[in-house]
Enzyme design. Structure first.
Site, short mmCIF file in Angstrom:
data_model
loop_
_atom_site.label_atom_id
_atom_site.label_comp_id
_atom_site.label_asym_id
_atom_site.label_seq_id
_atom_site.Cartn_x
_atom_site.Cartn_y
_atom_site.Cartn_z
CB CYS A 110 -13.12 29.98 18.98
SG CYS A 110 -12.25 28.62 19.64
NE ARG A 165 -17.38 31.26 14.73
CZ ARG A 165 -16.96 31.03 13.22
NH1 ARG A 165 -18.12 31.40 12.79
NH2 ARG A 165 -15.86 30.93 12.92
CD1 TRP A 182 -16.60 23.03 19.76
CD2 TRP A 182 -14.16 22.80 18.96
NE1 TRP A 182 -16.40 21.68 19.29
CE2 TRP A 182 -15.19 21.48 18.87
CE3 TRP A 182 -13.02 22.81 18.32
CZ2 TRP A 182 -14.31 20.33 18.32
CZ3 TRP A 182 -12.46 21.55 17.85
CH2 TRP A 182 -13.31 20.48 17.88
N GLY A 194 -8.81 29.63 16.19
CA GLY A 194 -7.84 29.03 15.11
C GLY A 194 -6.85 28.07 16.06
CE LYS A 250 -28.61 16.69 11.38
NZ LYS A 250 -27.78 16.80 10.31
CD GLU A 279 -25.46 16.52 13.94
OE1 GLU A 279 -24.22 16.92 13.79
OE2 GLU A 279 -26.28 16.81 13.01
CE LYS A 282 -24.80 25.62 11.32
NZ LYS A 282 -25.62 24.46 11.08
#
Ligand code: G6P
Length: 611
Positions: free
Chosen positions: A2, A27, A73, A100, A488, A491, A606
């Site tokens: 987030c 994010r 997220w 959070g 790699k 994902e 990320k």
């Protein structure tokens, strides 16, 4: 996880928020939203990315010089319009954005339901905004007091920006566990999860500390903690430029970051290796050098790609410094009951410096007396602030969700540490020490050389872009590179990929090999070269397709493999830094050819600030 951005000042907030959200989209990108505050509050939010939000908000009421934005997220509740932030309290008094997790939200929700509160979304955040409103209305206190009282009831992590309809000229921000940075402008303030949305406007920032609460109007900033004790804002100059957070001529951040590696690795060792290339000096760990050199054991904790760097570190520390090393997933380590002694050194590796599990692991080890050393990329982030000492990787901002240049910079730091400790402990004799330093300084040029084969590697990607499965094999220090290559690919392209120690292949994965299975083998000339050649033969005997990363001029493997990708000859200690590059390039192009969103792969974020 987030991203939060907010503004209070004289400018129109909306374009600042949208641009900020675009910068923070790495994010999380399940949904996005903004609240714009004027005489009224207008909230626009929807499922999807920031560009979907722009379409959704087009033509609507977009004025307001105060506002907040969020890119999500999902943790509690699926990504949809209703669960998107900002969230508004039932009676409309409070609006907030949150990064959070409120762990005790279910309990708080029940209490609020008993008081007549009705919830629209499935989020923990909506519980918090209603809790604040309930305290505000029942206890008839100021918004700021209501926020602090509510937060004292909350278990979990948060970065928050809150607005109250009765006190519209101000924003309240609070932080615990999730990062929040305040940008200080001229009669204006910015708030964001990291400095990237702010640098365009000001280089003066305040990194909020855990349990800080900020009450911000365009002309004033009051900083206190949840207990109402005044805190002194520490204004710092942020070392970040717009160019660093721009894609420039590249189609994706990932490609840009792959190409940056010759310079990012150079930045990692600049000023830390003497000009005559005979000494390594890591100023950030000088105070803990006695502890490090005498350590009975080093524990390295990390997550994801950083964990792969840690595994390279294990090999290098044991080989050159002769210190026993244990590498741990932070999430496992923190919930076991690990034996930690006062003469242990714990190294935490994290690109973002915010990964919740890594942060919790170091707090636990610190409590038990271990010396904590951080290897982080983001300056001023939470992990470096918890450690006794540390080394910044100085790779520059990494925006692509799939880590590339952060990995090679982390490995560079670990390599320097291993050599330096080896020398200090007497396990590396002077000649070899100097030769190894020399080898490390040659890495950037050698990576430039590998990058010149990009088109050739892209053609290999074309051959294997439709694979469903793949295997990555390596031995010794190249085994973690195999793991990283597999990560790699999976994902960003969603092809199933597994990394294995090459010899272990015989204990399972070999059963999967057939003519459709690409097997990437890290096979540069080192002490296990003969063994890896045998492993390649085993794959070929089962008709697998071998793509081998080899030392320039290798004729033996050329005859066996379907493709070889050459890397310049190097000492085995720096081979991870070279061999990972072709694997990054292959993954990048396969993902692009499969039409995947390379910089924002599905479900990933990320920076994982929830456990
Ligand atoms: C996420 C990212 C990875 C990263 C991992 C650890 O999963 O997508 O790229 O390696 O978190 O993050 P850190 O910031 O602690 O290195």
């Amino acid at each position: 996880m987030c991203g939060i951005v907010a503004y209070v000042g004289d400018k129109v907030a909306y374009p600042i928020l949208i641009k900020g959200l675009q910068r923070l989209e790495y994010r999380g990108y399940d949904s996005a939203g903004v609240a714009l505050i004027n005489s009224d509050i207008h909230t626009y939010k929807c499922l999807g990315k920031v560009k979907d939000l722009e379409t959704h908000a087009k033509g609507k009421h977009l004025s307001g010089t105060i506002g907040m934005g969020h890119t999500r997220w999902a943790t509690h509740g699926e990504p949809n319009d209703t669960n998107a932030h900002p969230h508004t309290s039932m009676n409309g008094k409070f609006t907030l954005v949150h990064n959070g997790i409120i762990e005790n939200y279910a309990h708080l929700k029940k209490e609020l339901e008993l008081r007549g509160y009705v919830f629209q979304s499935e989020t923990d955040t909506e519980v918090l905004v209603n809790l604040i409103e309930n305290i505000y209305q029942e206890q008839k206190v100021d918004a700021e007091i209501a926020v602090r009282l509510a937060l004292s009831k909350v278990i979990g992590a948060y970065g928050l920006v809150i607005s109250c309809t009765e006190e519209k000229e101000q924003l309240i921000a609070a932080r615990k566990g999730s990062p929040l940075v305040i940008g200080v402008g001229d009669h204006e303030y910015y708030l964001a999860s990291d400095a990237s949305p702010i640098v365009e406007y000001t280089d003066q920032v305040i990194y909020m500390n855990d349990e800080d609460v900020a009450i911000i109007t365009k002309d004033d900033l009051i900083l206190k903690n949840i207990q109402n004790d005044a805190q002194k804002p520490k204004i710092q100059k942020v070392e970040l430029t717009i160019d660093e957070i721009d894609k420039g001529e590249y189609e994706h951040f990932m490609l840009k970051e792959i190409h940056e590696q010759p310079s990012s690795i150079g930045d990692t060792f600049r000023g830390r290796i003497s000009i005559d290339k005979t000494k390594i000096f890591l100023g950030g760990i000088i105070d803990v050098m006695p502890k490090l050199t005498q350590a009975k054991r080093i524990i390295i904790v990390a997550c994801g790609t950083s964990w792969h760097a840690a595994m390279v570190g294990e090999y290098l520390f044991e080989e050159y410094a002769r210190i026993p090393v244990e590498v741990e997933y932070a999430s496992e380590f923190r919930y076991r009951n690990p034996v930690i002694n006062a003469d242990d050194v714990l190294i935490a590796i994290s690109q973002s410096g915010e990964t919740a599990d890594t942060l919790a692991a170091i707090k636990m080890a610190k409590k038990q007396g271990a010396t904590i050393v951080g290897i982080c990329n983001v300056v001023g982030s939470s992990i470096p602030r918890e450690t006794h000492a540390g080394v910044y990787t100085h790779a520059g901002p990494e925006i692509g969700v799939a880590s590339t240049k952060a990995f090679t910079s982390q490995v560079t730091v670990l390599t320097m540490m291993a050599f330096m400790l080896g020398r200090k402990r007497g396990s590396l004799y002077d000649e070899l020490y100097k030769q190894l330093i020399q080898e490390l300084t040659l890495v950037p040029e050698k990576i430039k050389h590998i990058l010149r084969s990009e088109q050739y590697i892209k053609d290999i990607a074309e051959t294997y872009k439709d694979a469903s499965n793949s295997l990555y094999l390596g031995r010794g220090v190249l085994f973690p590179v195999a793991l990283e290559g597999a990560l790699k690919l999976k994902e960003i392209s969603y092809i199933h990929a597994e990394g294995y120690p090459a010899a272990e292949m015989k204990h399972g994965p070999i059963a999967l090999i057939d003519e459709n299975m690409p097997v990437f083998v890290l096979a540069t000339k080192d002490k296990s070269y003969e063994k890896i050649v045998s492993n390649i033969q085993e794959v070929k005997a089962r008709n697998g397709k071998v793509i081998a990363v080899v030392t320039e001029g290798d004729q033996t493997i050329k005859k066996l493999a379907d493709h070889v990708i050459e890397v310049p000859d190097c000492h085995e200690s720096v081979a991870p830094l070279l061999t990972v590059i072709p694997l990054q390039i292959v993954s990048y192009y396969i993902a692009v050819m499969r039409g995947c969103n390379v910089d924002q792969p599905r479900n990933l974020a990320k920076s994982v600030t929830v456990e």
